[in-house]
Write an enzyme that holds these catalytic residues in place. Sequence first.
Site, short mmCIF file in Angstrom:
data_model
loop_
_atom_site.label_atom_id
_atom_site.label_comp_id
_atom_site.label_asym_id
_atom_site.label_seq_id
_atom_site.Cartn_x
_atom_site.Cartn_y
_atom_site.Cartn_z
N LYS A 123 2.90 4.41 -0.97
CA LYS A 123 2.75 5.20 -2.21
C LYS A 123 4.06 6.20 -2.17
CE LYS A 123 -1.05 3.22 -2.38
NZ LYS A 123 -2.21 3.85 -2.02
N ASP A 153 15.89 10.23 -8.77
CA ASP A 153 17.27 10.78 -8.38
C ASP A 153 17.20 10.92 -6.83
OD1 ASP A 153 18.33 9.88 -10.87
OD2 ASP A 153 18.69 12.16 -11.49
N HIS A 200 0.67 -1.15 -0.13
CA HIS A 200 -0.02 0.05 0.01
C HIS A 200 0.74 1.26 0.06
CE1 HIS A 200 -3.69 2.25 1.58
NE2 HIS A 200 -4.15 1.64 0.66
#
Length: 555
Positions: A173, A178, A171
Site C-alpha cells: 500500500k 511527485d 498487498h
Amino acid sequence: MLPLSRSFLRQTFLSGKHLVTSRRISTTHVNPIIQEFTSKLLAKQPAFALPPQNIRVLKKPSEFYDSLLDAIRRAEHRVFLSSLYIGSEDTEILDTIVDVLRNKPSLHVFFQLDLNRSTRPGPASTVKLLLPLLEEFPTRIHISMFRSPSLRGIMAKIVPPRFNEGWGTWHAKIYGSDNEIIISGANLNKSYFTNRQDRYLHFSAQPLLAQYCFDFLQTVAKFSFRLLPVSADHAISPFSIAKDSYLLSWPDSNTHPHDINEKARQALVAFQSSRQVASQIQLGTNDDSFKSEQGILVFPVIQAGQFGIREEESILRLLFRSVNAAVKHGSRKRPLVDLTSGYFSLYQPYQKLILGSRNLDCRIVAASPKANGFFGSSGVSGRIPEGYTYYEKRFMRAVRRAGRMWREAASGNFKGVQLSEWDKPGWTYHAKGIWLSPSSRSLPILTLFGSTNLNSRSAHLDTELSFLMVIPSRHTLKGTTDTVDDTVRSTECIPVDDRLSSFDDQRTSNSSQSLRERLQTEIDNIRMNASSWKGSRRNVRFTTKLILWLVKGML
C-alpha cells in the site's frame, strides 16, 4: 522509461541530501539497545536518512483520505498508487485524478493493483471503474495488475473468484505524488476512509524515498499484466487475456505468467541490491538538514515469500537477537514491544522470537471478532473471525506454556506477553505494525509499518513492502560531550487527546523527540479502544477448525 520532464528527473535524482552513505551515518545517537542492530541493517539494506519535520503520523482514516486527495491535486508530474484494489463506493479519488489529468498535460498516473481482486465479476469491479480513465487518457494512465503464480493449473480454473486471493495477492500500500508518499496498510475503499482504522505515515519533500517506491512499483510491473482497452492497435502476446471490454496484456512472451517465480526473485534482488549500492555511493551535500542526532533512518523491507524474498523475517530475527544481547550485556531496563495486527495469526517464527525473549515484554492488540472486516459475512468467509479466535487461543496456550503470561513484577511494572482486543462500535480494525521502546515508561525508538500483517500469509503468499524506522533517542547536551539517554514518559495518566495537545504546545527543538511522541500517541490511540482478550470464552466450532486445517496458511 517514465515519460517525465528532464527537469523533474534532475530534481529527483540529484537531490541526494537526505540519502547519505552507510559509512557516513553514525549510530552514536541511536539507543544502545539497537545500535548493533542499526549498524548491521545499514550494511545490508537500502537506507534513507530523513529530517523528522517532514514526517507526519496521521491518526484517522479521514486524515489519510484528505492527505491523499491533497497530494493528488498538488501533483505536477506523476501520481503512483499501489493497493490491493479500488472500491466502487467512493469515486472522488478517481474523479480528482481525472480533473488533474485534464488540467495538467504533463501528468502521468500509475496504478499497481492485484489482478484477482480487481477483476471480480460485476459492474463494481476495479477494472470497470478504471476503463473510462484509460479510454480518455490512453497514453497517460498506466495500470499494472499482479497475479500470484501460486494459483495455477486446474485450481486456477475451478476456484471461485471470491476465493482465488487465498493463493497470494499484491498487498503493498503505497500512495505517492511527485516527491511525497503515504505509507499505509489501507486500501482505496470507502470504509478505509471513514470507519476502518489503520496506520498512515506521510513523508513530504522526499525525492529519493519517493523514487525508491516508484521504481519498486515499476520493477513489479515487469512481471504484472497491463490493463488496456480492447483495441486493434494492441498486439496480443501468447499469454495475454482478452475479455469482452478489456485486455490484460502480458509483457513477456518468453515467460508464462505461472512461471515467474525466478524472474520475480531476480528482479527484486537486483532492485534492492542496486538501491543498496546507491545508498552507499551517493554522498550527502554540505547542507546541514541531516544531523545524526535528529535524522530519522528509514529502511525499506520487501517480503515476497513465494519468490524467496524474506527480508522481513531476517530483519525481525536480527532485531530480537540484538535487543536480547544488549539487555544481557548491562541494560537495567526491560524493553517493551508493542505489536498489532488486524488479522492476528502471528507467524510461527515471530511467536518463537517473542516467547523466547524473556528480557523484554510484549503487548499485542488484535481485532475483536466484531472489528474484523469479515464479521457477519455470508458463507465460509463468515467463519473467518472465528478462525482468528482459534489462532489466538493457540497462541495464548503457547504463552502459558512458556511461562510468559502478563503479570505484575516486583518493581510494580508489568512483564510478560499480553493480548488485548480492539473494539470500537461501528468500526473495523486493520492496523498492523511494531513499535519498540527502551522501557515501559519510554517513548518508541523504532517502528515497523506498511502492509505486512505479520502472519503466515504475509510471510509466504502475499507480496509486501514495509518500512522500518529508527529514531534517535540520545542527544548531546549543549556545550558538553555528555549524552542524555532516552526520554522518559511523564504523561501516563493524561488522556490521549490532552497529551497530543500538550505535545503541540510544548514542542521542543528536538524534532526527533516530537516524532517519538507522535508514535507514542499512535500506540495510545490504538490501546484506548483495546480491552482484555475474551477469546478464551468464545466457542470455535469443529467445522471451523477443519476449514482452517484445509486452508492452512491462507488466512
